[in-house]
Structures are given as C-alpha cells and as structure tokens.
Design an enzyme around this catalytic site. Structure first.
Site, PDB file in Angstrom:
ATOM      1  N   SER A  32       0.398  -1.224   0.075  1.00 40.80           N
ATOM      2  CA  SER A  32      -0.147   0.067   0.113  1.00 40.80           C
ATOM      3  C   SER A  32       0.608   0.999   0.030  1.00 40.80           C
ATOM      4  CB  SER A  32      -0.837  -0.269   1.137  1.00 40.80           C
ATOM      5  OG  SER A  32      -1.906  -0.922   1.210  1.00 40.80           O
TER       6      SER A  32
ATOM      7  N   HIS B 289     -14.568  -0.010   4.095  1.00 40.54           N
ATOM      8  CA  HIS B 289     -13.895   1.487   4.262  1.00 40.54           C
ATOM      9  C   HIS B 289     -15.690   2.054   3.951  1.00 40.54           C
ATOM     10  CE1 HIS B 289     -10.675   0.264   4.481  1.00 40.54           C
ATOM     11  NE2 HIS B 289      -9.548   1.310   5.202  1.00 40.54           N
TER      12      HIS B 289
END
Length: 640
Positions: free
Chosen positions: A334, A376
């Site tokens: 990431s 999310h």
C-alpha cells in the site's frame, strides 16, 4: 772452512727454491687477479651490485573513508601478527603446531600456511596470523624466541571502526584472488600488469571486494613505492637503507553523505528484526542513512574469514550478507498507492469521485478483497489514501490502465538501478504488457492491473526507491536523485527519463499522507507525533504479502502471524517525510516478516526521523566546510 762452505751452498739452494716458490705463487696470484679483474670483472661487479642493494616493493596505505562529519568509517590501525621463516625452522608443520598451542590456529589453517610457506623463498616470511589480540600478541612476543623461525611484529591493517554498521555500504578488502587479479589488470599494459601482480601478491596488500571499497579501488589504492634493502650474496636482507625518495603515495580519501550516529541509532532501533531503512535529504538527495540489518563485520574478511564463520553467515535465514536496502526487492504494497493515485489524476479521474467499499470487489469471475473487515464504505481519493482502501484502488487502477501506471512509476524512480558508487543494486520491476510478453511470453490481463493497484503482483521495488518516492512527493515533484559519495569519485549523474511530477498533484498526495498519521481513520495516526514538541511526520503504511491466501482459507479464517512460520508472514513497510509542514527528511522502512506496517515499521521510521531532526543530520558536512577537494565524477578519472 768446509762446513762454512756447505752451509752457504745449502742456504743458496734454499733461497733459490724459496724464491722460485714465491715467484710461482705471486705469478699465480697475479694471474688470478688478472682473470677476476680483466676477464670476469664485469660479471662479478654485476653480481655485487645486484646483491648489494635490493628494491623491495612497498604497498601504499589505502585512503580513509569518512562519514559526513569526519568520522572514520574505513581507516588503518597497527595490529600484531605472527610470521614464520621457513629456512629458520627445521619442520614447518611442527612449528605451526607449536604456535597453535598459544593462539587459535585450526588444523586446516596450518595446512594452508605450510603450503604457502613452501611456495616462496625459504628466507621470506609467511604470515601465520594477523589481528592478534593484546593478550595473544603479548604471549607470542614472550615465547617467540623459544620457537625457531617464529617472528612477532606490528603491521598496518585495514580497519572498520564501526564494524557492522556500514558493512554493506563500505564493503570490505581482502587478499587478491586470481579472479581479482584478472579484473584489476584488465585493459592495462604488460608492464602495469606485472607491477600490479607483484603488488597484490605482497602479504600486506589488499583489494576492495565489494561496496565503495571495490567501486573506488583505483581512487583508494594509492601508488606503490620501494624500500632499499641491503642484502648479502644469498639475497638475505641485512638492513634497510634510506628510502624516503621512493616512499609509496597513499590513496585518496572519500567523504560519504551518511551520518554515522544516525546509522547506528537506526540499526539499534531495529533490534532483532531484519530489514532495511533509507533516509534521504529531500533538498539534495544525499543519503543520510542506508541500513541493512543484520549485517556482517567487514573486519572479519580483511585477513581471511574461516570457512565455518562464512558458512554461518551464508546459512543465516536473515541474510546478513545481503544488502537489503540496495539489492533487496519487495512488493511495495500500500505504500505504492500514491503512485496509482497520481496516475489516476493524470488519466483525468476526479479525486472527489467516490467508490463504495464493502470489502469485496468483483471483476470477471473473481473476487478481490479489501484488508478491512466490513469495508470502508464510500470513500474518495483522500480517504482512500489515509484509510488504505484496497477496493478504491482496484477500481481506479482498472480505469487508469497498466501503461499509464507504469509510466508514472518510472517518473517516481521505480524500475531503474540507481548508481551510487557501490557494488550491487537492483532496479526492481515495473511490469506492463511489453515487459510481460518479453519476460513470460504472455499478454497482460486486465485483472492483473487490480493487483498492480495495491502494490502487489509482478511489481517490486527497493527500499531506496521507496524513500526516493517519498522525497519526490515531499518536494512537490522535483526529480531528486540519490547519491552517497559526497567527496571522491561520484558516478556520473543519471539522465532523468521523465519530466517532473505535477506539483498540485503532489500536494494532494501529501495531504493524503498527512491524513494517514494525523487524521481520524488514518492507518498510522499514532505515529504522527515525533515527540519533539510540535513537528509531525506524514507517511503511508504498507503490508506486502509473501504468500497467496486461498478462498478456502478465507472461508475458514485467514491465519494470523503467530500461526505461520516466520518466512510466511507479511513484510511490514512504511514511507514518510518530516517535518510534515516543512519537509527535510524522507524515509522508507521495511521490516521483513514484521506483518503490520502501522505496528512494526511506522514506529521505527518515526523514531529515526525524530533522531535525524534532533541531530540536524542535514547540516553541512565537514568535507564541504573544509572544501579540501572537489567531488570528482567517474568520467574524470576513468572506470574504477
């Protein structure tokens, strides 16, 4: 009268005989002198001259390597050693066995030393052991006279005062092997080849085997000189004569950009973990810390490391011989999402576009997962960076396309080896369709772009490249180039392969990285405070998978780190810069098999950055303040 006459006759005969004998002897002596002086005089004069004074090659001292503040990293020190002279000992093997009773000298070493002693003149010394401890030197000095043929003396030896701290940067020196001699005598004249061969066969001469020591060999080596030695007809040295006019010329010094104290702090901060860290000066690109841990001690290699010790290093599963910061390539995970986000902006994707994450992303007949249980929810680019939403990046990577992502990756510094003046170094992999067709003989599939979007798949990067990415973001797109040799043979600057990155886009990436460490929902919000009463850092977490998680495992529950062998645990990554409001330092940290970027790598990066700020590691280096010599480019003095 008769007796008187007889006496005179005998005396006369004796006088004549004696005169004749003396005349013959004198004639013989004159003839011999005539032979020596008139007929063989020239030959004996040549022998006398040759045996009278001998020029013995004297190796030069290598140049010293310093850190940015003048701390010696590679220098010389006097060290005790034991030698034997073959002609002075009745039995070489017995002598070595006797020596081994007083110092550590394994049987295999005794065999090699005996073989070496027989390969040179009987009156020349053969080194038995160097780098004696004080106790060994004192002990051998006392008993040397009791063992015929043994000598104990002091000699200069290459020394690395910081030990393991800079092992992979400096490399090490060792006795020249046949391969070394072949490399060192490439493209030189026959006369130079003979001189270099003689020089590197000298028992006190060493050559660089790796790191800066090898890259800058010709710079550091110096020029050999000679010692005038008075010898007898057998070639044995009687005494040394004045040789000041023939003294060797020491090698030239090198000043590195690294801060030795920052390096030590960073290594200590890793503790027992293995991994890498790189700290850059954002303004100049200077490398301030270049950590690969664990490491080896280069002092062990100077006079030859034992097979047992070397095999122990090779078999260590944490790879102490491997330069993880320069040679190591890892999936960036990431930490790479700022690259994908930049490519998406260049492709015209609206940063306010929202993507709904419910933890799953369907494409074709496959399902990709987000790391966060439950997902999310609805996120835009800023929220996706600070929360590291995988689903968002699957979507924008697919829309952006592999070619644009690959192009932007290269402009961030990925996919190329950065020449620093060290041996080794890798460029990692920036995959695209041409790369896959050439490497694997297959076309690129759109589903592979999704893995690309979260820094996985065929993509790989070095810790140096990750630090450089952070620096270019913090510098608002400036094409910073890393370097580590400040004074000395700096490599020629690489030619930038792209235009600078857009400053406004980099401001958006900086805002996202600040959100990671300083806003609610950030994946490393606990690591933002540097503990300095104000300055904060901005960064991005990353976790790089080293194994494939099957659908069956997902159904039964993904295994946790403590349920896996260490080698199957994820790598932990973190990239950052600080201070967030006035960037000076950029960093990347990789903790091998550390699992979580926020829990394992971010605290290490935070503490290293705080220490760099407190020390002011960027301040003008000593070699720049004194301006004793300009930095020289490789092209100015030829290939190393």
């Amino acid at each position: 009268m008769s007796s008187q006459k007889d006496f005179e006759d005998r005396l006369s005969r004796r006088t004549v005989a004696t005169g004749l004998a003396g005349g013959l002897m004198f004639s013989g002596l004159v003839a011999r002198l005539a032979q020596l002086q008139l007929f063989e005089g020239q030959r004996y004069r040549e022998i006398a001259d040759e045996n009278g004074v001998k020029l013995d090659l004297a190796p030069p001292l290598r140049g010293t390597i310093y850190d940015r503040f003048g701390v010696p990293l590679a220098s010389h020190r006097q060290a005790g050693r034991v030698s034997i002279i073959r002609e002075q000992t009745p039995d070489v093997e017995a002598t070595l066995a006797a020596v081994s009773k007083h110092i550590d000298l394994p049987p295999d070493q005794q065999v090699r030393i005996a073989r070496a002693a027989r390969q040179q003149a009987a009156f020349q010394s053969t080194i038995v052991k160097s780098e004696l401890t004080y106790e060994d030197f004192a002990r051998m000095s006392l008993i040397a006279a009791e063992i015929p043929g043994v000598q104990v003396d002091m000699a200069p030896t290459r020394s690395y005062p910081r030990g393991r701290d800079f092992a992979h940067v400096l490399g090490y020196v060792a006795k020249a092997s046949q391969d070394d001699l072949g490399r060192l005598t490439e493209d030189v004249s026959d006369e130079e080849t003979r001189l270099l061969t003689r020089l590197f066969k000298h028992p006190d001469m060493r050559t660089g085997r790796s790191g800066v020591e090898r890259y800058a060999e010709s710079w550091l080596r110096g020029e050999p000189g000679f010692r005038r030695l008075e010898t007898n007809a057998a070639g044995r040295v009687i005494r040394e004569l004045d040789s000041m006019d023939l003294a060797p010329i020491p090698g030239r010094d090198i000043g590195l950009t690294v801060d030795a104290e920052l390096q030590k702090f960073a290594i200590d901060r890793f503790g027992e973990e293995s991994g890498a860290a790189v700290v850059l000066d954002i303004e100049t690109g200077a490398i301030l810390s270049f950590v690969s841990t664990p490491a080896f001690d280069p002092n062990d290699f100077v006079n030859g490391i034992s097979y047992a010790d070397y095999n122990e290093l090779r078999e260590n599963d944490r790879s102490p011989l491997y330069h993880k910061a320069y040679d190591g390539t890892y999936p960036p995970g990431s930490t790479y999402k700022m690259v994908v986000a930049t490519a998406a902006l260049e492709a015209g994707i609206d940063p306010n576009m929202r993507v709904h994450c419910n933890r799953y992303y369907r494409f074709g007949n496959r399902t990709w997962h987000c790391w966060k249980p439950g997902g999310h929810g609805s996120v835009n680019m800023h929220w996706a960076i600070k929360g590291s939403c995988d689903v968002y990046f699957y979507e924008i990577a697919r829309r952006t396309g592999v070619e644009r992502i690959a192009d932007v990756s290269r402009r961030f510094g990925f996919g190329q080896r950065w020449e620093l003046g060290l041996t080794g170094g890798r460029g990692g992999t920036v995959p695209d369709d041409p790369w896959k067709r050439k490497t694997l003989g297959e076309q690129w599939y759109e589903g592979e772009t999704l893995n690309y979007g979260i820094g996985q798949g065929y993509l790989s990067a070095t810790p140096l490249q990750l630090a450089l990415m952070s620096a270019r973001i913090a510098a608002r797109g400036k094409l910073i180039e890393p370097y580590i040799i400040g004074e000395g043979p700096r490599p020629d600057d690489p030619i930038p392969n792209a235009e600078p990155l857009d400053a406004d886009m980099m401001d958006r990436m900086k805002a996202g990285m600040f959100g990671v460490t300083s806003e609610a929902g950030g994946t490393a919000w606990r690591s933002g405070d540097l503990g300095l009463g104000g300055p904060r850092l901005a960064g991005k977490t990353g976790t790089a998978q080293v194994r494939r998680i099957t659908e069956a495992e997902r159904r039964t529950g993904v295994l946790k780190g403590d349920q896996l062998a260490r080698k199957l645990r994820d790598h932990a990554l973190f990239v950052a810069y600080a201070p967030a409001d006035d960037p000076k330092y950029a960093i990347s940290v990789v903790v091998e098999h550390g699992e979580g970027g926020s829990s394992a790598a971010a605290p290490v990066a935070r503490d290293i950055l705080a220490h760099a700020i407190k020390r002011d590691s960027r301040k003008a280096p000593k070699w720049q303040q004194t301006a004793s010599a300009p930095s020289i480019r490789t092209s100015d003095f030829g290939s190393p």
